[in-house]
Design an enzyme around this catalytic site. Structure first.
Site, PDB file in Angstrom:
ATOM      1  N   SER A 295       1.101  -7.272  -0.764  1.00 29.62           N
ATOM      2  CA  SER A 295       1.665  -8.239   0.171  1.00 29.62           C
ATOM      3  C   SER A 295       0.709  -9.370   0.541  1.00 29.62           C
ATOM      4  O   SER A 295       1.143 -10.371   1.106  1.00 29.62           O
ATOM      5  CB  SER A 295       2.183  -7.556   1.438  1.00 29.62           C
ATOM      6  OG  SER A 295       1.161  -7.265   2.353  1.00 29.62           O
TER       7      SER A 295
ATOM      8  N   THR B  11       0.822  -1.216   0.000  1.00 24.82           N
ATOM      9  CA  THR B  11       0.000   0.000   0.000  1.00 24.82           C
ATOM     10  C   THR B  11       0.848   1.254   0.000  1.00 24.82           C
ATOM     11  O   THR B  11       0.472   2.270  -0.573  1.00 24.82           O
ATOM     12  CB  THR B  11      -0.931   0.004   1.226  1.00 24.82           C
ATOM     13  OG1 THR B  11      -1.825  -1.105   1.134  1.00 24.82           O
ATOM     14  CG2 THR B  11      -1.747   1.287   1.316  1.00 24.82           C
TER      15      THR B  11
ATOM     16  N   THR C 275       1.215  -4.123   4.417  1.00 23.99           N
ATOM     17  CA  THR C 275       0.908  -4.420   5.818  1.00 23.99           C
ATOM     18  C   THR C 275       0.338  -5.815   6.024  1.00 23.99           C
ATOM     19  O   THR C 275       0.453  -6.376   7.116  1.00 23.99           O
ATOM     20  CB  THR C 275      -0.096  -3.401   6.386  1.00 23.99           C
ATOM     21  OG1 THR C 275      -1.332  -3.487   5.669  1.00 23.99           O
ATOM     22  CG2 THR C 275       0.453  -1.983   6.311  1.00 23.99           C
ATOM     23  N   ASP C 276      -0.282  -6.413   5.003  1.00 27.06           N
ATOM     24  CA  ASP C 276      -1.027  -7.662   5.204  1.00 27.06           C
ATOM     25  C   ASP C 276      -0.159  -8.800   5.734  1.00 27.06           C
ATOM     26  O   ASP C 276      -0.578  -9.546   6.617  1.00 27.06           O
ATOM     27  CB  ASP C 276      -1.716  -8.091   3.905  1.00 27.06           C
ATOM     28  CG  ASP C 276      -2.942  -7.256   3.592  1.00 27.06           C
ATOM     29  OD1 ASP C 276      -3.415  -6.535   4.494  1.00 27.06           O
ATOM     30  OD2 ASP C 276      -3.435  -7.328   2.452  1.00 27.06           O
TER      31      ASP C 276
END
Length: 313
Positions: free
Chosen positions: A62, A16, A95-96
């Site tokens: 991610s 992101t 971030t995932d």
């Protein structure tokens, strides 16, 4: 104190932080991994003039992170850390799966220089993007004298790789370190560490397979009301090598699911119990029939189990 005389290498992997949206007011309907890492660095005026090098290792959302990127990233981080002129490395990431990649890098590298991973909850095109400040803070940590190990730097907080986990779907401060608490903070260009930087013994890179299908297959199953052993038995049929059960509470497992997990264990599948709770650890007992993963969350327990299946005893 920050070391500004030695190079800091910024490795990009997408996410992101590199995402864009057609509408600057849209923080949800964006496309991740659109901007290169050099563009991200140039968008932060405070980074101008610092001895930085940029390299694009991957360009991925991610959620789609895989073994090939992990291997490539670990090799590039190790390469740059081995340089005498490099003070530390920054990795931009989505971030995932950030917590999984961070844990993986710490286990295989256990670096004695800092590797500061960072990310963003809003795309680069947002009216109030969080990526630029996070990137600046990560560079600060990577240049901090005495820092070492893999850490995650987001929303002004520094999290150790072993502790960090994403705990919110949308907020800018989406990450926590659970019971351990944050390692430190970045405030106005200075890093303050409240406890020891990550240490450990590196597993090494020589065991990492080149081909994705050569990595051990380890899956996660969840214990819940009405759970059955169907998914476990199906996993065994396709040759799974390891299973992590995201158990309830302190590692308790539905009887039907536990029966299937014990069958899998008898067939040679390695089975670990973690907890689906956001905080706490699974406290093992001498009479446990399924081993505890301790403080590891289900996703980190999976990474650890993969690495243990890869490396010889």
């Amino acid at each position: 104190m920050q070391n500004t005389s030695r190079t800091i290498v910024v490795l990009g992997t997408g996410g992101t932080i590199a995402g864009t949206a057609a509408d600057a007011a849209d923080n949800v309907g964006y496309t991740a991994a659109q901007l290169g890492v050099e563009s991200l660095v140039k968008a932060v005026p405070a980074l101008a003039g610092l001895p930085l090098e940029c390299e694009q290792v991957a360009q991925a959302d991610s959620k789609d992170m895989g073994f090939a990127i992990w291997r490539s990233l670990a090799l590039r981080v190790a390469h740059h850390l081995a340089r005498d002129d490099v003070a530390g490395v920054v990795v931009t990431h989505g971030t995932d799966t950030l917590e999984e990649t961070a844990y993986f890098l710490q286990r295989v590298l256990a670096p004695t220089k800092p590797v500061a991973m960072t990310a963003a909850m809003r795309p680069a095109t947002s009216l109030n993007a969080d990526g630029p400040q996070n990137l600046l803070d990560a560079v600060t940590v990577a240049g901090t004298s005495g820092a070492q190990g893999v850490v995650v730097v987001v929303a002004g907080a520094v999290h150790a790789a072993v502790d960090v986990r994403k705990a919110h779907t949308y907020r800018l401060d989406a990450f926590t370190s659970g019971d351990a608490g944050v390692l430190g903070v970045v405030e106005e260009g200075r890093t303050t560490a409240w406890r020891a930087w990550p240490q450990g013994e590196a597993l090494g890179l020589q065991w990492l397979p080149v081909e994705d299908d050569a990595w051990p297959q380890v899956e996660i199953v969840t214990s819940h009301a009405g759970a059955s052993g169907a998914l476990v038995r199906a996993a065994c049929e396709i040759g799974v090598q390891g299973l992590v059960v995201a158990a309830t509470g302190n590692g308790t497992v539905h009887a039907a699911l536990e029966a299937a997990l014990l069958e899998a264990q008898d067939q040679g599948v390695t089975v670990w119990r973690s907890s689906r709770c956001g905080n706490g650890r699974v406290i093992g007992r001498a009479d446990d029939v399924l081993p505890s993963a301790g403080e590891l969350t289900p996703v980190k327990a999976r990474v650890e189990l993969i690495l243990q299946l890869l490396t010889p005893c």
